[in-house]
Design a protein around this motif. Structure first.
Motif: not given
Lengths: 209, 241
Positions: A87-112
């Protein structure tokens, strides 16, 4: 009606299986979040890791759940811990993918701006990126949880207990009441988990307006 | 001098192409150096080399006499205010929390942070009682950039870097902010480097103009000298004004 009679007669067993089921989902989702969140951050920080990590998680997601249980039995034997690992192995993908997508989706100007004004990487992550990504990350946890409730029914096949026990027993004895006795609470559990996490998403997450 | 830049160079790691090709300048307190240039001339790169968002491949930067390369990058940047065109306010923080973030990270006491935030908002022409509790999405573009400038001044840095700070604003708001900024330059007495491609903005706000062309300083002098210059690169810019 026969279902209620059944529940009346087997109340203790129903509670036990329900608790087992919730336990399987809760433990595996918690572990998957503890592993998946840092992995998602890593993948967001180090582009070179993106393909291998997401690819790896994706492969596990693609393997049918019963096959994963089967593959793990030679390693971990039969029982709850094998089910939780799968179950852990199964649940990993949506969590990793969404964490990555969420951080990548932060406005680059805000990060800069954050980096330019002298925030450390940890401060930027803790105060800016994770809070702004929280909605997407929670959505990933929500997907993982709901999927886990479903897959945990199959865990009964390898002796991990849970509501799947009734379903498999009902299929084996061609007993509709028994099948429904497992399937209905499992479905309700999935809906409940979805609703609760959806509520948490709305309550905890920042949104404009 | 607050900022000393000597023979600064930056070559792209991928192909070695020079984006900044040996430029030198110095900026003292109360001075505003305007770096003027077309897109791709190396203006923004130069700013990022000063606060080490990019690492120079050659040359030296000194802030208040200390080599910038020696300090921790985050510590260095807290002594340099940084304002960008897209402002980059934290959308989940109130105006007060945006302006007060660095003081908070520097663990100032809460009442000192509040006083500083109110002082800065008033300085950039925003009434603290009205604006402190608002969120960025409730502000106009001009108000957002005012908050951006207030945030950059929070720790009272001796040096301010501004990358096309008024570039995203409508012409009327832009003129309003340029005029107020000009007044601010006099009262703050900070060393500033302002990047723009707008000659009129450069002549209005700069005490000196540096014209960047293909990563080199083609011209460095006062606005009057700039107007009078016969350099072809300068003439081209003056004709466009």
């Amino acid at each position: 009606m026969r279902l209620f009679e059944f529940y009346g007669r087997h109340a203790d067993e129903v509670w036990l299986l329900l608790r087992q089921h919730i336990g399987l989902v809760a433990i595996s989702t918690a572990v998957a979040t503890l592993i998946g969140l840092p992995l998602g951050v890593l993948v967001a920080r180090r582009p070179a890791w993106r393909r291998p990590v997401l690819g790896f998680a994706n492969v596990f997601q693609t393997i049918p759940s019963l096959a994963i249980f089967g593959l793990l039995i030679p390693v971990f034997g039969i029982g709850a811990w094998t089910a939780i690992t799968a179950l852990v192995v199964y649940a990993l993908l949506p969590i990793v993918r969404n964490t990555y997508a969420g951080i990548a989706g932060v406005d680059p100007a805000v990060r800069e701006a954050g980096r330019g004004m002298g925030m450390t990487d940890g401060e930027l992550l803790r105060l800016v990126e994770l809070p702004l990504a929280a909605g997407v990350i929670l959505a990933g946890v929500r997907i993982a949880t709901v999927v886990s409730v479903g897959i945990a029914t199959i865990a009964a096949a390898i002796g991990a207990g849970g509501l799947g026990v009734y379903i498999f027993r009902g299929v084996a004895t061609v007993d509709d009441t028994l099948i429904l006795a497992g399937a209905i609470p499992a479905a309700l559990l999935a809906l409940l988990a979805d609703a609760l996490l959806g509520l948490a998403e709305r309550r905890l997450v920042w949104r404009p307006r | 001098m607050v900022l000393d830049v000597k023979d600064l160079r930056y070559h792209l790691p991928a192909n070695g192409r020079p984006l900044v090709d040996g430029i030198s300048f110095a900026v003292g307190a109360g001075e505003t150096l305007v770096l003027l240039g077309r897109s791709g001339s190396g203006k923004t790169t130069t700013l990022k080399l000063v606060n080490r968002l990019l690492t120079p491949t050659g040359g030296a930067v000194q802030i208040a006499g200390e080599p910038a390369a020696g300090a921790r990058a985050t510590a260095l940047r807290r002594r340099i205010g940084y304002v960008i065109q897209d402002v980059g306010l934290f959308p989940h923080f109130s105006v007060a929390a945006n302006v007060g973030l660095l003081p908070r990270l520097e663990q100032w006491p809460a009442d000192r942070i509040e006083r500083r935030v109110r002082e800065l908002l008033a300085l950039v022409g925003l009434d603290p009682d009205t604006f402190a509790a608002r969120f960025p999405h409730q502000l106009s573009g001009g108000q957002r950039q005012r908050v951006g400038i207030a945030r950059a001044l929070a720790l009272d840095p001796p040096l301010l870097l501004l990358d096309e700070p008024f570039g995203a604003l409508d012409p009327i708001t832009r003129l309003e902010l340029q005029r107020e900024f000009r007044a601010l330059e006099g009262t703050l007495g900070k060393a500033m480097v302002l990047v723009t491609h707008d000659v009129r903005e450069g002549l209005l706000l700069g005490t000196r103009i540096g014209l960047l062309d293909a990563g080199r300083l083609a011209f460095l002098g006062t606005p009057d000298e700039f107007r009078a210059s016969t350099l072809p690169e300068v003439r081209k810019f003056m004709e466009a004004a």
